[in-house]
Design a protein around this motif. Structure first.
Motif, mmCIF file in Angstrom:
data_model
loop_
_atom_site.group_PDB
_atom_site.id
_atom_site.type_symbol
_atom_site.label_atom_id
_atom_site.label_comp_id
_atom_site.label_asym_id
_atom_site.label_seq_id
_atom_site.Cartn_x
_atom_site.Cartn_y
_atom_site.Cartn_z
ATOM 1 N N ARG A 11 0.938 -1.465 -0.072
ATOM 2 C CA ARG A 11 -0.018 -0.017 0.089
ATOM 3 C C ARG A 11 0.752 1.234 0.040
ATOM 4 O O ARG A 11 0.465 2.116 -0.853
ATOM 5 C CB ARG A 11 -0.801 0.048 1.195
ATOM 6 N N PRO A 12 1.870 1.381 1.088
ATOM 7 C CA PRO A 12 2.666 2.453 0.812
ATOM 8 C C PRO A 12 3.093 2.652 -0.469
ATOM 9 O O PRO A 12 3.612 4.119 -0.937
ATOM 10 C CB PRO A 12 3.730 2.465 2.009
ATOM 11 N N LEU A 13 3.682 1.673 -1.349
ATOM 12 C CA LEU A 13 4.504 1.974 -2.583
ATOM 13 C C LEU A 13 3.303 2.282 -3.706
ATOM 14 O O LEU A 13 3.321 3.176 -4.461
ATOM 15 C CB LEU A 13 5.043 0.644 -3.192
ATOM 16 N N ALA A 22 -1.784 2.238 -10.140
ATOM 17 C CA ALA A 22 -1.697 1.397 -9.266
ATOM 18 C C ALA A 22 -2.858 0.181 -9.174
ATOM 19 O O ALA A 22 -2.326 -0.995 -8.977
ATOM 20 C CB ALA A 22 -2.108 2.108 -7.760
ATOM 21 N N ARG A 23 -3.970 0.611 -9.596
ATOM 22 C CA ARG A 23 -4.967 -0.491 -9.958
ATOM 23 C C ARG A 23 -4.567 -1.180 -11.119
ATOM 24 O O ARG A 23 -4.606 -2.600 -10.995
ATOM 25 C CB ARG A 23 -6.215 0.300 -10.441
ATOM 26 N N GLU A 24 -4.045 -0.943 -12.217
ATOM 27 C CA GLU A 24 -3.563 -1.719 -13.221
ATOM 28 C C GLU A 24 -2.605 -2.789 -12.769
ATOM 29 O O GLU A 24 -2.581 -3.822 -12.985
ATOM 30 C CB GLU A 24 -3.140 -0.674 -14.273
ATOM 31 N N ALA A 29 -0.975 -8.256 -11.665
ATOM 32 C CA ALA A 29 -0.305 -8.964 -10.730
ATOM 33 C C ALA A 29 -1.103 -10.084 -10.370
ATOM 34 O O ALA A 29 -0.583 -11.171 -10.523
ATOM 35 C CB ALA A 29 0.534 -8.289 -9.581
ATOM 36 N N ILE A 30 -2.017 -9.933 -9.430
ATOM 37 C CA ILE A 30 -2.866 -10.932 -8.884
ATOM 38 C C ILE A 30 -3.360 -11.629 -9.603
ATOM 39 O O ILE A 30 -4.016 -12.712 -9.610
ATOM 40 C CB ILE A 30 -3.590 -10.328 -7.663
ATOM 41 N N LEU A 109 -8.913 10.292 -8.621
ATOM 42 C CA LEU A 109 -8.531 11.023 -7.364
ATOM 43 C C LEU A 109 -8.664 10.175 -6.119
ATOM 44 O O LEU A 109 -9.478 9.457 -5.922
ATOM 45 C CB LEU A 109 -9.135 12.216 -7.158
ATOM 46 N N ARG A 110 -7.262 9.921 -5.298
ATOM 47 C CA ARG A 110 -7.615 9.180 -3.979
ATOM 48 C C ARG A 110 -7.214 10.066 -2.835
ATOM 49 O O ARG A 110 -6.246 10.989 -2.810
ATOM 50 C CB ARG A 110 -6.307 8.193 -4.364
ATOM 51 N N GLU A 111 -8.178 10.316 -1.913
ATOM 52 C CA GLU A 111 -8.158 11.383 -0.979
ATOM 53 C C GLU A 111 -7.967 10.241 0.393
ATOM 54 O O GLU A 111 -9.193 9.898 0.967
ATOM 55 C CB GLU A 111 -9.393 11.996 -1.097
#
Length: 702
Positions: A11-13, A22-24, A29-30, A109-111
């Motif tokens: 998560r921090p990365l 990040a979603r892609e 990956a999973i 956007l991520r708040e």
């Protein structure tokens, strides 16, 4: 990507990247892992979510393993659906789906401070053609509901035609049910309500014409006369004996229609809610889905803030809607308590979206555990398992390992060799000392570390038997079966060294029947104690502690395999020969039986260390629960003998090569850090249960 790795590392990365990237990366990956041979097994192993039968739920005619669903807009392309199907979800809501794809290049956007995601376009989706692919080739067994939406700007008959087209295509592709999403604050309310009125009739007509593909059949046992002879529906769709179904739900189920849900914004105004209640009472609808987003400019905000209006809406719907209507809630589930609150307000199922981003992929499992506890606490406790049923035999096996380890430790620091060792060599300990001044010290080093590991294993086994196996915990049985199975199998490593240890063979012969008796007739039982309901500081610290012990377990497993491998091949590492100031050839020349005896000790230690590590891995991955003090004490006292033996003997004999000790020092650091970080979580009080009456049970298939 379990919570212990997501919260601490990923998560921090990921939060340093844009939301879309990040979603892609995450889903690629999973999703890629799930497509590899054995990939889904790895995912299940790391997460270990086996739904309890008590979690079973219904959405109309649809049977669900759990009442927790995945929101379709979290992974709109379905790249990771097969992977996330292993997380504990009971169904997937795919969509929104429009006839043609709708895309946006604007950033998501991520708040973080408000734990919300702002999507620039409410209608962004992959379109019908790509959605069909998800239904036709799901690569998982979860039922999928299709959330349908006409193209923006179309109204009336044109919108109905688009819906009919999507119903037909997705029904034939395998959709298990449908959710109509047409309510927009900026649209024509009369036209939207007209679509809602006409939609159930449209589905009936298509079903009668055989154009929905026939995937959804009448429930097993249906009499076909528009009622069930022995069952009826509760609020959650539960079928109870001795009653009959009635009203619109009975007609829908008897006709074999797929479940039909109406998607309602969480902030829907009261007049609109009144209109919707009139529509569902008119018939044809299985339930309502309280949505996940609040308007944010031209887009939508999905996050915690949707929970408050969603709760108010759920309470009204539950109070005024038909009793058999299924309610789903997608609004603001970020921790297990959120799900319990929504269920207490009237929801039968919950869907997850932003909570997966902020809490992590373990959220479905945690929600399921919280729901299971609330259902189980109202049921009587099962009778305790008798000592001699199975767990007592494992406790005795562990006690035997402790006693054997203590005796082996005493021998290793005194005589080092047993009489049959000297008989095998044809040399006594004084003769060996004259051959090489450090040889007995080195052999003592091997045997003390083995003894300490045996004591550690014994402590783990007695604790797991007393607190885990006795209570029917599946993870405890797995830990013991895997660890002991490997431990007994490692006996064959000794035979491969060319030295037969009669005492070890006798101990194995005595303990192995205990292992078999402990594994017989085990019945798994659900976990019945309160679970942790919040994403608070204690939980986040525990994620770091769990990471430490998971890494420690895998590191010890690698070490055990390495030591066992070295023991049956090269026997020594270079530092060993430097410490003894000799060579392999010189030792072999002194006595050809000396190397097999040392190899036996090394292989034995490697096998024992691997056995110990496997038990620790399973405990760390699957077993840790808030307030389980015995688990922290087990980790403390189970690890202490191994580290005391390993590091103590090295200091005692002066074998202090830094590179040789570095793995042990690294393991010790993980061990101490893990204990410190897990202390508040495991040694603190148990999580508080929901107040009596706050958790609604009548609609949750109790």
């Amino acid at each position: 990507m379990p919570d212990w790795s997501y919260q601490t590392l990923f998560r921090p990365l990921l939060f340093r990247l844009s939301s879309r990237l990040a979603r892609e990366l995450t889903f690629q990956a999973i999703g890629g892992l799930s497509r590899l041979p054995g990939g889904r097994l790895v995912i299940r192993t790391l997460g270990h979510m086996e739904p309890s039968p008590i979690l079973a739920s219904r959405a109309g005619s649809l049977e669900l393993y759990t009442p927790v669903g995945l929101s379709g807009s979290l992974d709109p392309e379905g790249k990771a659906h097969a992977a996330m199907a292993q997380f504990g979800f009971g169904f997937i809501m795919t969509g929104p789906i429009t006839p043609e794809p709708l895309s946006s290049s604007a950033p998501i956007l991520r708040e973080t401070d408000r734990e919300s995601l702002i999507y620039p376009s409410y209608t962004e989706n992959i379109g019908l053609k790509e959605a069909e692919r998800l239904f036709e080739h799901p690569r998982h067994r979860l039922p999928q509901l299709a959330r349908l939406m006409p193209m923006p700007g179309v109204t009336g008959d044109e919108a109905l035609q688009q819906l009919a087209h999507m119903l037909e295509r997705l029904g034939q592709a395998g959709a298990a049910g449908f959710c109509l999403d047409v309510l927009r604050s900026d649209g024509n309310m009369e036209e939207q309500l007209d679509l809602i009125r006409r939609f159930p009739d449209l589905v009936r007509r298509l079903q009668a014409q055989g154009r929905l593909g026939g995937q959804v059949q009448p429930p097993e046992g249906s009499a076909g006369a528009k009622e069930f002879s022995a069952v009826s529906l509760t609020r959650g769709g539960e079928l109870r004996e001795g009653e009959t179904a009635s009203g619109s739900c009975r007609e829908v189920l008897a006709a074999g229609l797929p479940p039909l849900f109406l998607y309602v914004p969480p902030d829907a105004p009261d007049p609109l809610v009144s209109e919707l209640l009139a529509q569902v009472q008119a018939g044809g609808w299985t339930g309502l889905t309280v949505g996940e987003g609040l308007p944010e400019g031209e887009g939508v905000r999905i996050g915690c803030e949707a929970k408050i209006p969603g709760l108010a809406l759920l309470r009204r719907l539950r109070a005024e809607a038909p009793a058999e209507l299924t309610l789903q809630a997608a609004c603001g589930v970020h921790e297990p308590q959120d799900a319990l609150d929504l269920i207490a307000a009237g929801a039968d199922q919950v869907l997850l979206h932003s909570g997966m981003v902020y809490a992590g992929p373990g959220l479905p499992k945690r929600v399921n555990e919280a729901i299971a506890y609330e259902r189980l606490r109202l049921q009587p406790e099962p009778a305790p398992m008798p000592f001699w049923r199975n767990w007592g035999w494992m406790w005795l096996l562990g006690l035997g390992m402790i006693i054997g380890g203590v005796l082996a430790w005493f021998v290793a620091i005194t005589t080092v060799l047993l009489p049959y060792d000297e008989a095998f060599l044809g040399l006594d300990r004084d003769a060996l000392h004259r051959v090489n001044g450090n040889l007995l010290h080195f052999m003592s080093h091997d045997r003390v570390t083995l003894a300490g590991t045996m004591v550690s294993i014994g402590i783990l086994y007695t604790q797991l038997a007393r607190y885990g196996l006795q209570e029917g915990q599946h993870w405890s049985r797995t830990a013991l079966g895997l660890s002991a199975g490997v431990g007994f199998s490692s006996f064959f490593l000794y035979l491969g060294t060319g030295y037969f240890d009669p005492l070890h063979a006798l101990a194995a012969a005595a303990l192995f029947p205990m292992f078999l008796l402990s594994m017989r007739g085990i019945q798994d039982r659900p976990y019945r104690r309160p679970v942790h309901l919040y994403n608070d500081r204690i939980w986040r610290l525990a994620m770091w502690g769990q990471l430490c012990f998971v890494v420690l377990g895998f590191a010890l497993a690698i070490g055990g395999l390495t030591i066992a491998g070295v023991g049956v091949t090269g026997v020594f590492v270079p530092q060993d020969l430097v410490f003894m100031q000799t060579t392999f050839a010189e030792l072999d020349a002194v006595n050809p039986r000396l190397i097999p005896l040392i190899a036996h000790d090394r292989a034995g230690f490697g096998g024992a260390l691997l056995s110990n590590a496997l038990a620790l891995v399973v405990i760390s991955l699957w077993g840790l629960q808030r307030g389980e003090r015995w688990q922290w004490k087990t980790l403390l006292f189970g690890g202490a003998p191994g580290f005391a033996a390993g590091l103590g003997i090295h200091m005692g004999i002066g074998y202090m090569d830094f590179w040789h000790l570095l793995p042990a020092l690294f393991a010790l650091a993980l061990y101490i850090a893990g204990l410190i970080l897990l202390y508040p979580y495991l040694m603190g009080g148990r999580a508080a249960s929901t107040e009596s009456g706050a958790f609604r049970t009548d609609g949750l298939n109790m």
